[in-house]
Motif scaffolding. Structure first.
Motif, PDB file in Angstrom:
ATOM      1  N   HIS A  79       0.869  -1.183   0.000  1.00  0.00           N
ATOM      2  CA  HIS A  79       0.000   0.000   0.000  1.00  0.00           C
ATOM      3  C   HIS A  79       0.903   1.228   0.000  1.00  0.00           C
ATOM      4  O   HIS A  79       1.694   1.423   0.929  1.00  0.00           O
ATOM      5  CB  HIS A  79      -0.904   0.017   1.235  1.00  0.00           C
ATOM      6  N   TYR A  82      -0.020   8.064   0.340  1.00  0.00           N
ATOM      7  CA  TYR A  82       0.026   9.175  -0.621  1.00  0.00           C
ATOM      8  C   TYR A  82       1.351   9.891  -0.460  1.00  0.00           C
ATOM      9  O   TYR A  82       2.013   9.812   0.569  1.00  0.00           O
ATOM     10  CB  TYR A  82      -1.146  10.145  -0.464  1.00  0.00           C
ATOM     11  N   ALA A  86       3.471   6.960  -4.301  1.00  0.00           N
ATOM     12  CA  ALA A  86       2.069   6.575  -4.473  1.00  0.00           C
ATOM     13  C   ALA A  86       1.596   6.719  -5.912  1.00  0.00           C
ATOM     14  O   ALA A  86       0.746   5.951  -6.365  1.00  0.00           O
ATOM     15  CB  ALA A  86       1.179   7.408  -3.555  1.00  0.00           C
ATOM     16  N   GLU A  87       2.097   7.700  -6.658  1.00  0.00           N
ATOM     17  CA  GLU A  87       1.676   7.912  -8.041  1.00  0.00           C
ATOM     18  C   GLU A  87       2.848   7.714  -8.996  1.00  0.00           C
ATOM     19  O   GLU A  87       2.948   8.383 -10.029  1.00  0.00           O
ATOM     20  CB  GLU A  87       1.070   9.302  -8.185  1.00  0.00           C
ATOM     21  N   GLY A 104      -3.588  -0.133  -5.658  1.00  0.00           N
ATOM     22  CA  GLY A 104      -3.860   1.069  -6.413  1.00  0.00           C
ATOM     23  C   GLY A 104      -4.124   0.686  -7.844  1.00  0.00           C
ATOM     24  O   GLY A 104      -4.253  -0.497  -8.172  1.00  0.00           O
ATOM     25  N   ILE A 110      -1.750   5.003 -13.894  1.00  0.00           N
ATOM     26  CA  ILE A 110      -0.974   6.002 -13.144  1.00  0.00           C
ATOM     27  C   ILE A 110      -0.192   6.891 -14.096  1.00  0.00           C
ATOM     28  O   ILE A 110      -0.171   8.122 -13.963  1.00  0.00           O
ATOM     29  CB  ILE A 110      -0.024   5.309 -12.150  1.00  0.00           C
ATOM     30  N   GLY A 272      -9.840   6.515  -6.317  1.00  0.00           N
ATOM     31  CA  GLY A 272      -9.198   7.651  -6.980  1.00  0.00           C
ATOM     32  C   GLY A 272     -10.048   8.893  -6.839  1.00  0.00           C
ATOM     33  O   GLY A 272     -11.205   8.824  -6.410  1.00  0.00           O
ATOM     34  N   ASN A 292      -6.200  12.255  -9.316  1.00  0.00           N
ATOM     35  CA  ASN A 292      -5.209  11.734  -8.385  1.00  0.00           C
ATOM     36  C   ASN A 292      -5.427  10.233  -8.241  1.00  0.00           C
ATOM     37  O   ASN A 292      -6.478   9.790  -7.778  1.00  0.00           O
ATOM     38  CB  ASN A 292      -5.327  12.421  -7.018  1.00  0.00           C
ATOM     39  N   THR A 293      -4.414   9.476  -8.629  1.00  0.00           N
ATOM     40  CA  THR A 293      -4.542   8.016  -8.690  1.00  0.00           C
ATOM     41  C   THR A 293      -4.087   7.381  -7.380  1.00  0.00           C
ATOM     42  O   THR A 293      -3.225   6.496  -7.361  1.00  0.00           O
ATOM     43  CB  THR A 293      -3.714   7.485  -9.869  1.00  0.00           C
ATOM     44  N   ARG A 294      -4.688   7.817  -6.299  1.00  0.00           N
ATOM     45  CA  ARG A 294      -4.289   7.356  -4.970  1.00  0.00           C
ATOM     46  C   ARG A 294      -5.367   7.743  -3.974  1.00  0.00           C
ATOM     47  O   ARG A 294      -6.352   8.397  -4.328  1.00  0.00           O
ATOM     48  CB  ARG A 294      -2.971   8.013  -4.561  1.00  0.00           C
ATOM     49  N   GLN A 320      -9.910  -0.316  -0.975  1.00  0.00           N
ATOM     50  CA  GLN A 320      -8.687  -0.416  -1.774  1.00  0.00           C
ATOM     51  C   GLN A 320      -8.135  -1.839  -1.706  1.00  0.00           C
ATOM     52  O   GLN A 320      -7.740  -2.428  -2.721  1.00  0.00           O
ATOM     53  CB  GLN A 320      -7.635   0.560  -1.252  1.00  0.00           C
TER      54      GLN A 320
END
Length: 679
Positions: A79, A82, A86-87, A104, A110, A272, A292-294, A320
């Motif tokens: 995991h 952020y 994270a991205e 994710g 991403i 997301g 934002n992909t998180r 998630q």
């Protein structure tokens, strides 16, 4: 469900993820740098693995070390929290290559949504409205300049690879565009390893509203309503809430559907957030900004304000995990409803200059000496702090989040203000008191928000002087320390009592030379009554009772805190502290010098940018307090500096005539750093 999950992050988000893992019966693995060896997230995890030295490049950003930690701990999934990785599409791909589930979206999603230029083109093709701006990737400075002139001032420079407001620059004056592009590239490169920029039209008094989405690997996509994130400072969110008072049901549904289409356009999976810029006068004209992909910092307000299939609340971290483990969403859009209201405040390590007001916000640090975080009915605190935590300048300044929930917005606001009053973090200056006052501002209470409100109103939310009762409490602590210890027989020597008694005369007042850092010293004579205990001081001054939390030389009340030191004028003058010359430029906070623009002997003008100091992913310009000559320069790029360390000296061009003696003294006005946060 996984048996073991490694949390590739630190601080409050790592603690938050570990809490859900524990609730699900999943073994948690923390990772840490040398700076975090005794951090709260390390102690709360089931096991922990050292990554390396304190710099993030050698620890939290070191992909090979994180993958090795996962292998050694037996983790099946990672995991990312952020921030940090994270991205990072490369990290997600590396996890997959190592046989680890990345909690994710896919690396491809991403990469697509992390490139703001490609993201806008992709969602536009899916029918989602976007903000007008530059087109094309890898624009050089001249192309960015041309695009900015074509769009028309003001414009917003944004890193293509970034988020969280890092590297963003609002440019109103075309003459400063070159400097702003250089600064934005520098900060983007430092934050994201990529200095690609785009430029967008700036919308005056916009609102920032985002939609939370969940998407499984089986084609199911839902949105969980919106969050209002318009209260920002330097493009960083400070207060978030759900739902927004601006949206009516029709606009909410339209924005939600646009967010779902944006998620589908990139084959999204997991939790997301799709962010929109919204004209306050006409919310129906919303435009896509980015995805934002998180997990978002502000996800708790959605967790508290959403009900699913009639059940209040949702755990986004749990979903998630379930989605990453292959589970389909067991609910559809018709099962989602917004109930009640939730508001969140971000507690950051920040100090506010009383002299400079809102211009004086700077990252801070220190050791947490006394910690008290609110909880209870309707209040939640997500925190990475514990007593004894060392807060340095290497990582993000956010320490915790305080969230309040109520049946309606006025109740939630009232509960959050009370919770911030109960927040005590002595030893590290924070913005808790500022946020409490912001939440009471009439425009905030009325819901009349926009992204520029905090900047416009901040000066009125920063006290411009230290209250007298603070000095009274500090003096009471010192007076109590002078009192003689009680003897077993009950007798006390009157000559030991700090009464100011003297033979044959009126008692001399007991006075204490005190100084709050950044302010001129004062000599305070106690004139009230006081009760002093190990962690609290109560003073009664002019019939009004004031109670403070205390730890060492720190005092706190209603979210505000003050460090009140003993002042020694001789020592201060010898070390360059209070009383140092007006030309001495000192570090506004602990950090690293990244840019030096002058050399010894250079002639400079008042306000000219001389140095740039970076701390907690933010740049701060140190400028000349007056015209003159650089006579000392004690740093170079890469130099690590402490707070108040002398960086350079600028001798004034002329010494104004004071009208007496042999020409008079140099003007002492306008001293200090001239520092201004530009992030």
């Amino acid at each position: 469900m996984f048996d073991t999950v490694l949390v590739a992050n630190r601080g409050e988000i790592a603690v938050r993820v570990i809490r859900t893992l524990r609730a699900l019966g999943v073994r948690s693995v923390a990772v840490f740098s040398d700076a975090d060896a005794d951090a709260r997230h390390v102690r709360e995890a089931d096991t922990a693995v050292r990554l390396g030295p304190a710099p993030s490049a050698e620890s939290y950003l070191a992909v090979d070390r994180i993958l090795d930690a996962a292998r050694r701990s037996g983790a099946q999934a990672v995991h990312p929290g952020y921030g940090f990785l994270a991205e990072n599409a490369g990290f997600a791909r590396a996890c997959a290559d190592a046989g680890l589930a990345f909690i994710g979206p896919s690396a491809e999603a991403i990469a697509l949504m992390g490139d703001k230029i490609r993201a806008k083109e992709t969602v536009r093709a899916a029918g989602v409205p976007v903000v007008p701006g530059s087109s094309g990737s890898a624009l050089d400075d001249s192309a960015l300049t041309a695009a900015a002139h074509a769009i028309g001032m003001p414009v917003l420079l944004k890193p293509s690879a970034g988020g969280g407001g890092k590297g963003m620059r609002l440019v109103r004056d075309a003459d400063t565009l070159g400097d702003e592009i250089a600064a934005a590239r520098r900060e983007a490169r430092a934050s994201f390893g990529d200095d690609t920029l785009l430029v967008e039209r700036w919308i005056e008094r916009p609102r920032h509203i985002e939609i939370q989405v969940l998407a499984d690997a089986h084609g199911g996509v839902v949105h969980l309503g919106e969050r209002e994130c318009s209260l920002q400072r330097r493009h960083q969110k400070v207060i978030e809430e759900a739902p927004s008072v601006l949206l009516d049901p029709a606009t909410r549904a339209a924005m939600g559907e646009a967010a779902v289409q944006a998620a589908r356009s990139c084959g999204y999976r997991g939790a997301g957030t799709v962010e929109f810029i919204v004209p306050g006068a006409d919310p129906s004209r919303f435009s896509f900004m980015e995805m934002n992909t998180r997990l978002q910092v502000e996800h708790p307000v959605t967790e508290l304000a959403v009900s699913v299939a009639g059940r209040p609340g949702i755990d986004l971290v749990e979903w998630q995990l379930r989605i990453a483990a292959g589970e389909p969403l067991p609910f559809g859009q018709d099962d989602i409803a917004l109930t009640g209201h939730a508001v969140e405040a971000r507690i950051c390590a920040e100090t506010v200059s009383v002299k400079e007001g809102a211009r004086g916000f700077l990252p801070s640090g220190g050791t947490v000496l006394l910690l008290r975080e609110p909880d209870g009915d309707g209040v939640r605190t997500d925190s990475g702090l514990s007593a004894g935590t060392e807060v340095g300048s290497l990582y993000d300044p956010m320490l915790s989040k305080v969230i309040a929930y109520g049946p309606d917005r006025p109740t939630a606001l009232r509960q959050l203000r009370a919770a911030l009053s109960d927040t005590v973090t002595l030893g590290v200056p924070t913005n808790a008191g500022f946020l409490r006052r912001l939440l009471a501002h009439p425009a905030v209470v009325a819901g009349e928000l926009d992204t520029g409100l905090v900047e416009r109103e901040a000066d009125g939310l920063v006290p411009r002087e230290v209250p007298e009762e603070v000095y009274e409490a500090a003096a009471a602590v010192r007076l109590a320390a002078l009192a003689p210890a009680p003897r077993a027989d009950g007798w006390s020597d009157p000559f030991d009592a700090p009464t100011g008694w003297r033979l044959g005369g009126t008692p001399a007042p007991v006075a204490f030379p005190l100084r709050v850092p950044g302010l001129d010293p004062v000599t305070h004579v106690p004139r009230g009554t006081a009760t002093v205990t190990a962690d609290r001081v109560t003073v009664t001054l002019d019939g009004v009772r004031h109670t403070f939390d205390r730890a060492a030389d720190w005092l706190g009340r209603d979210g505000d805190s003050w460090q009140v030191r003993d002042h020694d004028p001789v020592a201060a003058s010898l070390t360059g502290g209070a009383g140092a010359g007006a030309g001495s430029l000192t570090a506004p906070m602990p950090g690293t010098v990244t840019v030096v623009k002058v050399a010894v002997g250079d002639q400079v003008t008042a306000g000219q940018s001389l140095l740039v100091v970076e701390a907690m992913k933010m740049e701060h310009v140190v400028s000349a307090p007056h015209a003159g000559t650089v006579t000392e320069l004690d740093v170079r790029p890469g130099t690590t500096v402490a707070m108040d360390q002398v960086l350079a000296v600028v001798e004034p061009a002329t010494a104004p005539d004071t009208g007496g003696g042999n020409g008079g003294d140099k003007d002492g006005s306008g001293g200090g750093t001239g520092a201004e946060g530009v992030s």
